[in-house]
Design an enzyme around this catalytic site. Sequence first.
Site, PDB file in Angstrom:
ATOM      1  CG  ASP A   1     163.130  -3.660-100.786  1.00 35.34           C
ATOM      2  OD1 ASP A   1     163.210  -3.885-102.001  1.00 35.34           O
ATOM      3  OD2 ASP A   1     162.224  -4.137-100.066  1.00 35.34           O
TER       4      ASP A   1
ATOM      5  CG  HIS B   1     155.331  -7.411 -96.092  1.00 40.07           C
ATOM      6  ND1 HIS B   1     155.055  -8.239 -97.147  1.00 40.07           N
ATOM      7  CD2 HIS B   1     155.895  -6.302 -96.616  1.00 40.07           C
ATOM      8  CE1 HIS B   1     155.434  -7.651 -98.272  1.00 40.07           C
ATOM      9  NE2 HIS B   1     155.949  -6.484 -97.981  1.00 40.07           N
TER      10      HIS B   1
ATOM     11  CG  LEU C   1     160.095 -14.916 -97.278  1.00 39.69           C
ATOM     12  CD1 LEU C   1     159.147 -14.891 -96.077  1.00 39.69           C
ATOM     13  CD2 LEU C   1     159.811 -16.132 -98.152  1.00 39.69           C
TER      14      LEU C   1
ATOM     15  CB  SER D   1     155.195  -8.728-103.038  1.00 40.61           C
ATOM     16  OG  SER D   1     154.985  -8.343-101.693  1.00 40.61           O
TER      17      SER D   1
END
Length: 281
Positions: A150, A33, A184, A186
């Site tokens: 994504d 992020h 990576l 969450s």
Amino acid sequence: MLIARSIADLRQALSPYRRPAFVPTMGNLHDGHIALVRQAKPLGDVTVASIFVNRLQFLPHEDFDSYPRTWDADCAQLEAAGCDVLFAPREADLYPEPQTFKVHPDPQLADMLEGHFRPGFFVGVSTVVMKLFACVLGATGGTAVFGKKDYQQLMVIRHLVRQFALPIDIVAGETCRAADGLALSSRNGYLGPEERREAVALAQALQQLAQQWRDTPATGRGALEAQAQDTLRARGWAPDYLTVRRRADLLAATASDAPGTLVALGAARLGSTRLIDNLEF
């Protein structure tokens, strides 16, 4: 870093600026992020991030209530990365009444892969992104940065912006990976120590699938995707899909599609944690 809770406060904070650069998130931030925020910073005259856990994109059995909220750490990371404005609406701020108007993306793109295994997911994503765009970029247009991890989501958002003629540039950020190659995410925080060591097998399976696709004549590729799933299944995973698709439209790759135009995508559950990854090749 200014923190805006309401849409009115956000618009007031952004009123002096002409071209925001925007990174939408659901919080529980990691280095991926933060890389998107740093990528966004030179693309506008004010850098904006949002934190909002969007109920509309969670299925009833999924982890909306338990999705990690790490507010203090998120704010510290964003401020250190040079974020100027954080939009952190409460649910009642963003959805003050039931959201009965929703954005339904093209089913030919959105009902395959993630959309097949998570029905309605991209309706929730498209609806909240459209609303966030209206809040952050609606007055002037600007730039929004989304990660390639994504991959299908990125494509849905690009199509949304094009079809609605929104004055927004969509910029893709490369997937950030741990030293062992794990993308990576969450949701990596849900993994136990042994699962974390095993989790890199998804990326390795996609690398192997891509290599085999390159090395195998077109007439022999039919079983490669099933073999990739079987390899993960033998390691204790529950794969949803491992597949090779065309980058342009995510349709199944054909013999005429050359390397450099393809992407291998995978989603699989390790224990109770569902992970996704992809590899362009």
